[in-house]
Design an enzyme around this catalytic site. Structure first.
Site, short mmCIF file in Angstrom:
data_model
loop_
_atom_site.label_atom_id
_atom_site.label_comp_id
_atom_site.label_asym_id
_atom_site.label_seq_id
_atom_site.Cartn_x
_atom_site.Cartn_y
_atom_site.Cartn_z
N GLU A 104 -32.71 100.65 12.50
CA GLU A 104 -33.39 100.18 10.76
C GLU A 104 -33.24 102.02 10.61
O GLU A 104 -34.17 102.56 11.30
CB GLU A 104 -34.56 99.64 10.91
CG GLU A 104 -34.49 99.58 9.37
CD GLU A 104 -35.31 100.35 9.06
OE1 GLU A 104 -35.80 101.62 8.40
OE2 GLU A 104 -36.19 100.47 8.55
N GLU A 146 -31.65 111.70 1.81
CA GLU A 146 -33.13 111.78 2.53
C GLU A 146 -34.36 112.66 3.13
O GLU A 146 -34.43 112.91 3.95
CB GLU A 146 -32.87 110.43 3.35
CG GLU A 146 -34.47 109.46 3.83
CD GLU A 146 -35.30 108.53 4.48
OE1 GLU A 146 -34.95 107.78 4.67
OE2 GLU A 146 -34.07 108.63 6.51
N LYS A 188 -42.24 103.62 22.73
CA LYS A 188 -42.34 104.73 22.77
C LYS A 188 -42.81 104.07 21.35
O LYS A 188 -41.93 105.31 20.37
CB LYS A 188 -41.36 105.22 23.07
CG LYS A 188 -41.34 107.21 23.35
CD LYS A 188 -40.28 107.60 23.10
CE LYS A 188 -39.87 108.18 21.72
NZ LYS A 188 -41.05 109.30 20.95
N CYS A 203 -38.82 104.61 4.41
CA CYS A 203 -37.30 103.84 3.88
C CYS A 203 -36.45 103.96 3.23
O CYS A 203 -35.76 104.31 2.53
CB CYS A 203 -37.10 103.28 5.38
SG CYS A 203 -37.56 104.21 7.11
#
Length: 504
Positions: free
Chosen positions: A271, A402, A195, A305
């Site tokens: 992750e 973040e 996906k 990331c």
């Protein structure tokens, strides 16, 4: 302020118009098909905010079909039963096709998520082909071990493919992430449902088309476009999926773990987010440090990331470093990612664009000093200036959360011990960087920071042979390296009695 380039120069690449979009449906059991509901969603060009095309929207029923195809391909099809050499040979052909279509794939990722076209051609797409070849080479080297057992027993282990895998991949590196997940699973003999993020389906569908041409059997790779709340949730909770691999936010990772536990207790690898520190010591070469810090934060417009979003600079070089860094940021060119003069393209979509600008406002309100940037660039599209804050405190929102955009926080430190403590003062643990000429400092700091990958005098230095993953709320499991194969195996022990053996 950063320079703006609208891509109108005659130096622009030939893809300054949208390339033909060939594949917009779901890919299930070797065929492109409409979703069962017939629903579609918009694919938007972040350069302009305009709709590129409409994409078939899969949901739970479509996931069921895809899982059924993957299950049949695993239980009855040839892929797990081919020798590792044969699987590797087909994967090598897949890699060749990726390389033959570099420009098309790079263009799809540029119009879909705003990635620099030049980076796609030079880095992302060739890197994807290399990932395929790396794991193709590993496919015939997967084996167990012989066990020395007590008493009159003989034993050995088998490494068996785990089965049907659900891959849920993010939008920031569509091609890189597709093959980071798919390649080791293919080498292991698994079948899968992929996906892609709803923001970035175009290249995933193209990869499925090339997989078919390469000779990967029907049902082995299925691609279902859709939203996390529907298609992603259906993968996480599906009773006939044996493993889920996810890259994305910590918030969504929690939901995937909960769904996996509540369904069939399938293993997951995650992750997740990061708030990575970069520690720059007084003995660093300032020009080198500026280049590393700038690239570590603003590469891929900060949508990465491992972005070095918390930069700690030792007080002896702080002022000189800051002046050079701001100068570099102001000279950066923001604009159309097809233009070779441009350093930074648009953010992926309106939602992310607005989220980043809201964090800039948080930084101002909390008392950080805005040295440069912080504003929209141009009148259309989702462009933001490279943004640098100084006088940032560790408890400010911009230092803790973040942002996933081009916003850097600068902080000053005195001692190595202070830097280590502050670097570890985060819920995340994905990556970190160290810039120093002192080997003892490098060794001590790299062993003290709780993160999955530490870069010394470099940053974003990924390699397919180097395992990558997080500590703490940055997740668990490893992508890349031979360790990635372990995520897609079950280890089975086989024990038999040995009668009348002359030795034990």
């Amino acid at each position: 302020m950063a320079k703006y380039c609208n891509g109108s120069s005659d130096q622009s690449e030939s893809f300054d118009r949208i390339p033909p979009i060939q594949f917009t449906k779901l890919f299930i059991n070797g065929k492109f098909v409409d979703s069962i509901s017939g629903k579609t969603f918009e694919a938007v060009d972040p350069r302009t905010g305009e709709v590129i095309t409409r994409i078939a929207e899969g949901d739970a029923e479509d996931i069921d079909l895809a899982v059924g195809a993957a299950r049949h391909a695993f239980d009855h099809g040839p892929w797990p039963r081919l020798s590792g050499f044969e699987r590797g040979r087909i994967m090598m052909k897949f890699a060749d096709l990726i390389e033959e279509n570099i420009e098309e794939i790079a263009a799809l990722d540029t119009i879909n998520v705003g990635k620099l076209y030049a980076h796609g051609k030079v880095l992302d797409v060739p890197g994807a082909a290399r990932t395929l070849r790396y794991f193709a080479g590993a496919a015939d080297k997967i084996h167990g071990t012989v066990l020395k057992l007590s008493k009159g027993l003989q034993g050995y282990t088998l490494r068996e493919p785990i089965g049907v895998v659900g891959h849920i991949i993010p939008w920031n590196f569509p091609t890189v992430m597709f093959f980071m997940k798919v390649a080791p699973a293919l080498a292991s003999g698994c079948t899968m449902v992929v996906k892609p993020a709803e923001q970035s389906p175009l290249s995933a569908l193209y990869h499925a088309h090339l997989a078919k041409l390469a000779g990967i059997p029907d049902g082995v790779i299925n691609v279902v476009n859709g939203f996390g709340e529907t298609a992603g949730a259906a993968i996480s909770a599906h009773m006939d999926i044996d493993k889920v691999s996810f890259t994305g936010s910590t918030e969504v990772g929690r939901k995937i773990m909960a769904a996996a536990a509540a369904s069939n207790l399938k293993p997951v690898s995650l992750e997740l987010g990061g708030k990575s520190p970069l520690l720059i010591f007084d003995d660093a070469d300032i020009n080198e440090a500026v280049n590393i810090a700038f690239g570590g934060m603003f590469f891929n417009k900060g949508e990465i990331c491992v972005a070095s979003s918390r930069v700690y600079v030792q007080e002896g070089i702080y002022e000189k470093f800051v002046n050079k860094l701001v100068e570099k940021a102001k000279s950066s060119v923001v604009g159309d990612p097809f233009d070779p003069r441009v350093h930074q393209g648009p953010q992926v979509d309106k939602k992310q664009f607005e989220k980043i600008l809201s964090y800039v406002e948080h930084g101002k309100r909390e008392g950080a000093t805005l040295l440069t940037g912080g504003k929209r660039v141009g009148q259309k599209g989702y462009y933001i200036e490279p943004t640098i804050f100084a006088d940032v405190k560790d408890d400010m929102i911009i230092a803790k959360e973040e942002i996933f955009g081009p916003v850097m926080s600068l902080m000053k430190f005195k001692t190595m011990e202070e830097a280590i403590k502050r670097a570890n003062n985060t819920t995340y643990g994905l990556a970190a960087g160290i810039i120093t000429k002192d080997l003892n400092v490098a060794n001590t700091v790299s062993r003290s920071i709780r993160a999955g990958i530490i870069w010394i005098n470099c940053y974003i230095a990924f390699d397919v042979d180097c395992p990558y993953g997080g500590y703490k709320m940055s997740g668990f499991g490893r992508d890349y390296g031979v360790e990635a194969l372990n995520q897609y195996h079950q280890i089975k022990s086989v024990v038999t009695p040995i009668h009348d053996s002359p030795w034990h």
